[in-house]
Design a protein around this motif. Structure first.
Motif, short mmCIF file in Angstrom:
data_model
loop_
_atom_site.label_atom_id
_atom_site.label_comp_id
_atom_site.label_asym_id
_atom_site.label_seq_id
_atom_site.Cartn_x
_atom_site.Cartn_y
_atom_site.Cartn_z
N UNK A 87 1.22 -1.12 0.51
CA UNK A 87 0.01 -0.18 -0.63
C UNK A 87 0.94 1.15 0.19
N UNK A 88 1.98 0.66 0.59
CA UNK A 88 3.20 2.64 0.44
C UNK A 88 3.32 2.70 -1.16
N UNK A 89 4.36 1.56 -1.08
CA UNK A 89 4.45 1.85 -2.25
C UNK A 89 3.62 2.62 -3.65
N UNK A 90 2.19 1.95 -3.65
CA UNK A 90 1.24 2.07 -4.50
C UNK A 90 0.83 3.83 -3.77
N UNK A 91 1.13 4.52 -2.55
CA UNK A 91 1.17 5.76 -2.19
C UNK A 91 2.26 6.70 -2.76
N UNK A 92 2.82 5.67 -2.91
CA UNK A 92 4.07 6.71 -3.19
C UNK A 92 4.44 7.05 -4.79
N UNK A 93 3.46 5.55 -5.49
CA UNK A 93 3.16 5.95 -6.23
C UNK A 93 2.82 6.55 -7.12
N UNK A 94 1.61 7.23 -6.12
CA UNK A 94 0.22 8.18 -6.77
C UNK A 94 1.03 8.84 -6.25
N UNK A 95 1.82 9.31 -5.50
CA UNK A 95 2.25 11.11 -5.55
C UNK A 95 3.28 11.72 -6.00
N UNK A 96 4.10 10.50 -6.80
CA UNK A 96 4.84 11.03 -7.91
C UNK A 96 3.96 10.80 -8.90
N UNK A 97 3.16 10.21 -9.77
CA UNK A 97 2.08 11.07 -10.73
C UNK A 97 1.61 12.21 -10.41
#
Length: 189
Positions: free
Chosen positions: A105-115
């Motif tokens: 979930x943390x990786x998904x959140x960081x991915x979202x933030x990068x976008x």
């Protein structure tokens, strides 16, 4: 992913649950958002490749409008996931003796933030360009074309990251949600 689609029919469920409705909403939201990201991606790529002209101002303005609308929808969707969906999934799987899904979930959140950072960069660059063009301080020239390319490249990259984000989120969540739905059906059948 095919299994979750078959389970999304409330009539195929032993008992329609509130969780099933959340899963249906997630699938529906993702389908809608992916279509919007795809359309924005296509417009960004075509704007980047377009020749300079009078329509460039309108294309850039349209990209900004569409990007802002998409960001608003993504924000609402992310809040809904954080408040409604993730707590149930996390609670369910934290009770099992299995590795936690928190790192995923943390990786998904960081991915979202990068976008979102790429979207913000596009909005900043394009806003500056439009402001200068509106004031007539600059005319569209080779330097402005380079700035347009840079701005649209940021938007294109943000769209690509979002496409991957949705895919990864579905690959992570749909099997977990399928397991929860199966357990609910067994409980009530």
């Amino acid at each position: 992913m095919m299994k979750i689609e078959a389970e999304l029919e409330p009539l195929d469920s032993a008992r329609t649950s509130a969780f099933l409705l959340l899963v249906i909403q997630l699938k529906s939201d993702h389908d809608r958002l992916k279509k919007k990201v795809d359309a924005l991606y296509e417009l960004s790529v075509s704007t980047s490749a377009a020749a300079a002209g009078a329509g460039m101002f309108q294309l850039l303005d349209q990209l900004r409008t569409d990007s802002s609308k998409l960001l608003d929808e993504l924000d609402r969707h992310a809040k809904w996931e954080d408040q409604e969906l993730f707590p149930i999934v996390m609670n369910y799987f934290n009770k099992k003796i299995e590795p936690t899904i928190m790192p995923s979930i943390w990786v998904l959140e960081k991915d979202h933030e990068l976008a979102l950072q790429f979207f913000d960069s596009f909005l900043e660059l394009s806003g500056s360009m439009l402001s200068r063009l509106k004031r007539g301080a600059e005319r569209y020239d080779i330097q402005m074309a380079g700035q347009l390319k840079q701005a649209t490249d940021h938007l294109t990259q943000g769209c690509l990251i979002l496409k991957g984000h949705f895919h990864m989120e579905e690959e992570l969540l749909f099997p977990l949600m399928s397991e929860i739905l199966t357990d609910i059906d067994y409980l009530f059948s």
